[in-house]
Scaffold this active site. Structure first.
Site, mmCIF file in Angstrom:
data_model
loop_
_atom_site.group_PDB
_atom_site.id
_atom_site.type_symbol
_atom_site.label_atom_id
_atom_site.label_comp_id
_atom_site.label_asym_id
_atom_site.label_seq_id
_atom_site.Cartn_x
_atom_site.Cartn_y
_atom_site.Cartn_z
ATOM 1 N N HIS A 198 43.848 36.973 30.798
ATOM 2 C CA HIS A 198 44.271 37.132 29.408
ATOM 3 C C HIS A 198 44.329 35.787 28.681
ATOM 4 O O HIS A 198 44.432 34.718 29.301
ATOM 5 C CB HIS A 198 45.644 37.798 29.351
ATOM 6 N N GLU A 258 50.145 41.963 36.684
ATOM 7 C CA GLU A 258 50.566 40.693 37.259
ATOM 8 C C GLU A 258 51.565 40.900 38.398
ATOM 9 O O GLU A 258 52.075 42.006 38.608
ATOM 10 C CB GLU A 258 51.173 39.815 36.155
#
Length: 324
Positions: free
Chosen positions: A89, A199
């Site tokens: 990201h 994550e």
């Protein structure tokens, strides 16, 4: 995955394995792929091929007994390969915070720089004529979803209806999020949201916790949320921080899921710690420079493209196989 052949001699018995992980000279630990069990009925004094599906320990009496043959190009049917673009990201607010673990950065948004990075990656893919992937897989965390919008969304077109919006209009507060117009899903490949590529989970890192599915889905309605099984973040445990091994196992399950898809070109938009664990679980048979390239830490909005190859026949149809 590039496959090397490892021959371990142990008295009169040798075992051939396809090496997919770390090799050491003694008490060698190798993550092994599934092999044929041919010759399983032969005596222990003859060559024997084992079928192994788990992590095993191979014993050698000296370093000289471990013989790694030079690697050779691997030829397999094209249908058994996938081109996968792994993307971290863009920069998010917790990335520049003094205390990124603070509850203030719960499920952090992209910064203005993060949005700019996503647009830069989009422009680079166009300039270098990188073909748009057939499928995008993304973590359910906001910063990854916004990165998908910046890289693959039609930023120049307003959606005709909310259900056609890759992202609805966003009103920012400058400190925690950025104001952004609604973005159409037109021209964007299908986007599937998966928990398996989120994550590192657990503990007190609030930036890595996700919002309720219904809430985040309302901001990104054109994405496919059908694989999200729970409304709340039921996978999060405050008393347990996910280990590298647990993340790597989760990553391997993701790769298996990818290999069973019919698409041959896929993008995965995800996170740095997860990517590190996944990448470090692969490629140990490569040379040092290629290992370094594969295993180094991902920068914000970095894209790293790899080819996945599977030895199993997971895709029965082969449009590239033609016999007149």
């Amino acid at each position: 995955m590039l496959v090397q052949r490892l021959t371990v001699w142990n008295t009169s018995l040798y075992t051939e394995v396809r090496l997919m992980s770390q090799v050491k000279s003694k008490n060698t630990i190798a993550e092994l792929g599934v092999l044929s069990n041919r010759n399983a009925n032969k005596t222990a004094t003859s060559p024997k091929i084992f079928q192994i599906q788990a992590t095993c320990t191979l014993h050698a009496t000296s370093a000289s007994e471990v013989d790694i043959q030079p690697s050779r190009p691997l030829m397999i049917p094209y249908r058994q390969t996938k081109l996968v673009h792994f993307i971290r990201h863009g920069q998010a607010f917790h990335n520049i915070a003094e205390n990124h673990r603070s509850e203030e950065w719960f499920d952090a948004h992209l910064t203005p720089e993060g949005w700019r990075q996503a647009e830069q990656l989009r422009s680079r893919m166009v300039a270098e004529t990188i073909q748009t992937p057939e499928l995008v897989i993304v973590s359910p965390l906001t910063r990854a979803l916004e990165t998908v919008v910046g890289v693959f969304g039609d930023v120049d077109e307003m959606p005709e209806a909310k259900e056609n919006a890759l992202m609805v209009q966003q009103v920012g507060d400058e400190k925690h999020s950025v104001s952004h117009a609604a973005v159409s899903a037109r021209g964007c490949p299908p986007v599937v949201v998966l928990e398996s590529c989120r994550e590192k989970m657990g503990g007190l890192n609030f930036c890595d916790r996700r919002r309720n599915t219904s809430e985040i889905k309302s901001h990104f309605p054109a994405m496919d949320w059908s694989f999200m099984e729970t409304e709340g973040d039921d996978m999060w445990r405050v008393d347990h921080r996910e280990t590298e091994e647990e993340m790597a196992s989760r990553g391997q399950l993701l790769l298996q899921w990818i290999m069973r898809r019919r698409e041959t070109s896929i993008a995965v938009v995800t996170h740095s710690a997860f990517l590190s664990a996944l990448m470090r679980s692969c490629g140990q048979g490569l040379g040092p420079s290629l290992q370094e390239e594969l295993h180094r830490w991902f920068e914000n909005c970095e894209m790293r493209s790899v080819v996945l190859a599977d030895m199993e026949n997971l895709m029965p149809e082969d449009k590239y196989h033609f016999v007149p």
